[in-house]
Design an enzyme around this catalytic site. Structure first.
Site, PDB file in Angstrom:
ATOM      1  N   GLY A   1      13.413  15.867 -14.616  1.00 58.09           N
ATOM      2  CA  GLY A   1      13.996  17.257 -14.136  1.00 58.09           C
ATOM      3  C   GLY A   1      12.798  17.930 -14.011  1.00 58.09           C
ATOM      4  CB  SER A   2      12.857  21.888 -13.516  1.00 58.52           C
ATOM      5  OG  SER A   2      14.169  21.674 -13.229  1.00 58.52           O
ATOM      6  CB  ALA A   3       9.060  19.012 -16.822  1.00 58.12           C
TER       7      ALA A   3
END
Lengths: 670, 387
Positions: free
Chosen positions: A380-382
């Protein structure tokens, strides 16, 4: 007188003939002796003195493993093993009889027996009865192999249940005895008790091939902590035998077969003491053996702090338990694991690598730190830090490029949006509030898509994939991290697509998958101003300590190893560092709620990857480092398949708190 | 008993004494190879003393008495051999190494009757032959055949009984003795050469059949395993892990002794049965070619002494005794030493006076004493014609 003369006449002649005969026979003997002793004598003499070299070896213990603070993490315990050596002519019946005898004297766990083992043994025990189960006409049609399989198939569960405990024990002993090769001792039981040693020794004369030998076993003072990653010490696997033999191992040696024990086998392995005998033809040793002393293997110390490790393991378990109980218990029914990797971003030293896996059947949480290296997840956005830097490096954006964060609507009517619409934002704010739209704009630019006009200027979606993947690999995402373990996963490369939407998903961490370790390396690279460090467990190698509790002489110290530097100016990296800091303290920071007041000044990025949109199943992740201006610790937290809760942030917060608390107490060696 | 100057043959006794020394030294060396727990050297010394004591008793008998007693000994010996054949495997007549050759006498040890039977056979054959010659003055072909028949019948019975034990080695020795008896008793040359020719033909046809009709050979003559010793003899290294093992280690021991030997107690080749049948390699390894030549020369001198005795005596009976004893010793010596150096196949035959074994040693000592008895009494006969 005349008569007598006649009689006498023949006797002297005949006696002389006899004497001549004897003379000839004796001459043959002397002649032949001359040949054997004088002509060939030297050769026979050489045959006697032609010696055979026999080397007897005594195992030396493996090196010890210390943790970061020089606590003994893996030790050796002297034990006795009961061994069996069969020769080429030993029949299975003899082994069976021997196993029966031995089963009277020693205990043996039957846990490792497989159903197949049991079936084979059942057939062995009931040969005649089994033959009746296959009709003669059927037998004729079958090849030996097929017939054997047919027999195995015909063994029922009831049959197996009919095997008594005693029989199973005999089988367990027998299968150990059958293992390995003729003439090489096989461990039937490691760590025999005093009683077993006594009773077996007493009956050795009726147990041909059986012996009691001193042995060593690994012990783990920290019990289960990090134990899996120390790896196992076992017999050499069949398929690796030639490799190890060419490296001076014997068939019966126990070697490190996994993780650190395997990785540093050559360091940890003891040097056997050898007694080099010279024997003559009759096998009699000549003179005294040439002895070389064995030495224990070298000791190694690791970068891992086991006290910290223990706490990290506890934190993961506690947080998992928390969200898997009470009101969120049902929502998080699919949540079964979580991983943490903690490393020094400047050196790559791994301080802790922990994982917990929940067993639905037993309700237990077991340590599974290897998941951090072997399992990969959509993060994800990490990963957005990498996306922003890709955009900057490729020229798709500049540090001042702003995009308007509002739902994107495409020609086919498809809508794509950030969690919240954020208005006009630059890269720092995009990271702070985790803007999807900003990342998508980068991806669209990379793919040559003109969003405002909803058309391609120069369509190259696949090129966008390549650019993103190449750039990500600079951070260690999707490539080997170089960690000092025998193997690691590099994540799952989902492949190419000419669909723009796929490239856009890639940009927000929902396409390729990565391991928790890769994520730790990625965030470390950002923390370390673009220098990607090789993550490592090895800290030092020392000579075996002579005294207990005292370290041996330092032989080698692991020097930090820069794998590569991001090919971009520092100011680009500064942008992402600022963004990551804002995540923790900014008004819209996605982790600010938990981290805003932390005195250790963390920076980082959260991530949520939708695994199953319909049921709201997500992977929640977090990468972080602290302090933001002079990072000394970087972590990656992965909590896959969670529906409710901020477990990723909670674990990260607990872990970082613990780290800095321990540091304050001087419990870390940094 | 008249003892005259010259008949007291010190040389003869010296030879026997030296052989006794060789025996004790070799057996001691053999038992030091750590395969034994018993002190065979001491036991052998005891057998020497015991055998000499019995031999002195034999010296007291004159040859009229010996001739008279021989029939009873012959009958008794055959009865014992027959008993061994008929007895099942019982504790006092056990089967050892596949043959029932031993009789266990409580308080005394085990006795091998066939050993004694060899000497009894020599004496009785001599009696039969000399009686025949006294009866038939002419040695025509017909009378020769008659003599051959008598001798064959006499030796045939114990030979068959020994073969049934089964002990091929001893039977072959008895056949050899019988043949030598025929030779010395004056059997016509035609018959002697015919017998030799037959022997050669027999062995030849065996070999021929083996190579030409192997299937028939294996089916009807000898089984493969029975040929093992022959194979091992012809190619010891090819069979060194099986039948050839003994010969190879024996050859290595003998050969590595080289010219002058390794020295007393310096042997280092392991040999099975080193104290009995394979004593010679132990000796040859320690004392080399020089030592083994001396040993063989000692044997040869012994046989020379016996031959010269035979040539001096007047009574054919005594000559025949000498011939029989020569046959007994020579066959044993040739076969035993020969088998250890690959001249002949291996059979279980001990080396006279040297190998460990009570029965064989006593038999050999008695045989030697018999000859010595003849030498001691030669004076009687020399003056006899004058009376």
């Amino acid at each position: 007188m005349k008569k007598k003369k006649k009689k006498k006449n023949h006797v002297p002649l005949r006696m002389n003939v006899l004497f001549l005969g004897v003379f000839l026979l004796f001459s043959v003997l002397i002649f032949r002796l001359g040949f054997v002793q004088i002509v060939d004598g030297e050769e026979y003499h050489r045959a006697v003195s032609s010696t055979e070299n026999v080397t007897a070896k005594l195992d030396a213990p493996r090196g010890k493993i210390y943790d970061d603070t020089n606590q003994i993490a893996v030790d050796n315990k002297p034990i006795y093993s009961i061994t069996y050596t069969r020769n080429q002519k030993t029949t299975p019946e003899e082994i069976d009889a021997l196993a029966k005898k031995l089963s009277l004297y020693i205990s043996k766990s039957t846990k490792s027996l497989t159903d197949r083992d049991k079936k084979d043994y059942f057939i062995y025990l009931h040969k005649k009865e089994m033959e009746k189960r296959v009709s003669a006409s059927e037998r004729k049609k079958l090849s030996d192999k097929a017939y054997n399989q047919r027999l195995i198939d015909s063994v029922t569960k009831k049959d197996l249940a009919s095997l008594t405990k005693k029989q199973l024990k005999v089988l367990a002993i027998k299968s150990e005895m059958m293992r390995g090769y003729a003439l090489s001792p096989q461990r039937v039981k490691m760590g025999a008790t005093q009683e077993e040693i006594a009773v077996v020794s007493e009956h050795l004369n009726e147990l041909p091939g059986v012996d009691v030998k001193p042995d060593a076993q690994r012990t783990y003072p920290f019990k289960g902590t990090f134990k899996e990653l120390f790896g196992q010490v076992k017999s050499i696997p069949e398929n690796a035998l030639s490799y190890y033999q060419s490296h001076g191992n014997d068939r019966t040696d126990l070697i490190g077969t996994s993780f650190i024990e395997a990785q540093y086998e050559s360091l940890l392995r003891g040097k056997k003491s050898t007694m080099h005998y010279v024997t003559n033809k009759s096998g009699k040793p000549v003179g005294n053996p040439d002895e070389t002393d064995g030495t224990r293997g070298n000791d190694i110390s690791l970068t891992v702090n086991l006290k910290l490790q223990k706490q990290v393991e506890n934190i993961i378990e506690k947080r998992l338990k928390q969200v898997k109980s009470g009101g969120t218990a049902y929502a998080n029914r699919d949540l079964t694991e979580a991983y943490v990797v903690m490393m020094n971003p400047k050196t790559g030293a791994i301080l802790s690598m922990a994982g917990k896996q929940y067993n639905k059947d037993t309700g237990n949480y077991k340590n599974a730190p290897y998941g951090a290296v072997y399992n990969s997840f959509a993060m994800g956005s990490a990963v957005k830090g990498a996306t922003v830097l890709t955009g900057l490096q490729s020229g798709a954006i500049t540090p001042s490029t702003h995009f308007y964060d509002a739902p994107l609507v495409f020609g086919d009517g498809r809508k794509m949006k950030s969690f919240h619409s954020l208005g006009n934002i630059g890269p720092v704010q995009a990271l702070e509030a985790s803007s999807n739209v900003y990342m998508w704009n980068i991806a669209m630019k990379l793919a040559g898509y003109d969003y405002p006009h909803k058309r391609y200027i120069d369509k190259h979606v696949e090129q966008a994939f390549r650019t993103l993947r190449n750039s990500y690999s600079q951070f260690g995402l999707g490539v080997s991290t170089g960690v000092d373990l025998p193997s690691e996963a590099t994540g799952y490369n989902t492949g190419m697509s000419d669909q723009l939407a796929q490239a856009m998903f890639f940009a927000i961490g929902q396409f390729d998958t990565y391991t928790p370790l890769q994520m730790a390396q990625y965030v470390s690279t950002i923390a370390n101003n673009g220098y990607r460090m090789q993550p490592h467990f090895l800290k030092e190698v020392r000579e075996p300590s002579v005294k207990d509790g005292k370290l041996g002489k330092l032989l080698y110290k692991f020097e930090p190893n820069v794998l590569n530097r991001l090919e971009m100016p520092q100011r680009y990296i500064d942008v992402v560092q600022q963004g990551f800091r804002q995540v923790m303290i900014g008004s819209k920071g996605t982790a600010a709620g938990i981290f805003r007041n932390k005195t250790y000044n963390p920076a980082g990025k959260t991530g949520t990857a939708e695994v199953d949109k319909k049921s709201g199943l997500d992977n929640k992740t977090l990468v972080s480092y602290a302090p933001y201006n002079n990072p000394e610790v970087a972590i990656s937290v992965v909590v896959p398949k969670i529906r409710e809760g901020q477990t990723n942030s909670e674990i990260a917060s607990d872990v970082l708190d613990t780290y800095f608390k321990m540091k304050q107490k001087g419990e870390l060696d940094q | 008993m008249k003892v005259r100057e010259g008949q007291w043959d010190r040389g003869y006794l010296l030879i026997l004494l030296l052989l006794a020394c060789c025996s004790i030294v070799s057996i001691y060396a053999a038992q030091e190879t750590a395969q034994y727990v018993e002190n065979f050297a001491a036991k052998q010394a005891f057998w020497y003393v015991f055998g000499i004591a019995i031999s002195i008793l034999l010296l007291l008998l004159d040859f009229q008495q010996i001739r008279r007693l021989s029939l009873y000994f012959y009958l008794f010996g055959n009865a014992v051999l027959l008993m061994l054949v008929l007895l099942p495997d019982v504790s006092f007549a056990p089967i050892r190494n596949g043959a029932q050759s031993w009789l266990i006498v409580p308080g005394f040890g085990s006795i091998q009757p066939s050993e004694f039977m060899k000497l009894i056979l020599i004496v009785f054959l001599s009696v039969v032959a000399s009686r025949h010659l006294e009866k038939y003055q002419e040695s025509s072909l017909k009378e020769s055949w008659l003599l051959v028949g008598k001798l064959l019948l006499t030796s045939g019975i114990p030979i068959l009984l020994v073969l049934m034990q089964p002990d091929l080695g001893t039977a072959l020795v008895m056949i050899g003795i019988t043949f030598v008896m025929m030779l010395v008793a004056g059997v016509h040359w035609k018959i002697i050469s015919g017998m030799l020719a037959m022997g050669v033909l027999f062995v030849g046809s065996f070999v021929f059949t083996y190579f030409q009709f192997p299937a028939f050979f294996h089916a009807h003559l000898l089984k493969e395993y029975q040929l093992g010793r022959i194979y091992a003899w012809l190619d010891p290294y090819g069979y060194r892990n099986g039948e050839g093992y003994n010969l190879v280690s024996s050859l290595i021991a003998v050969g590595s002794g080289e010219f002058s030997g390794k020295g007393l107690q310096q042997g280092d080749v392991y040999i099975a049965e080193a104290h009995s049948d394979f004593i010679f390699p132990i000796f040859a390894e320690q004392f080399g070619f020089i030592g083994s030549s001396v040993l063989i020369t000692l044997f040869f001198l012994l046989i020379y002494k016996i031959t010269s005795t035979a040539l001096k005596v007047i009574e054919p009976f005594e000559s025949f005794l000498c011939a029989g004893v020569i046959a007994l010793f020579s066959i044993h010596i040739f076969e035993n030493i020969g088998m250890t150096i690959g001249v002949v196949p291996i059979t279980g035959i001990p080396l006279p006076f040297i190998s460990y074994g009570g029965s064989a040693l006593i038999t050999n000592l008695l045989a030697a004493a018999l000859i010595y008895n003849i030498r001691l009494r030669m004076g009687d006969y020399i003056f006899k014609p004058d009376h």
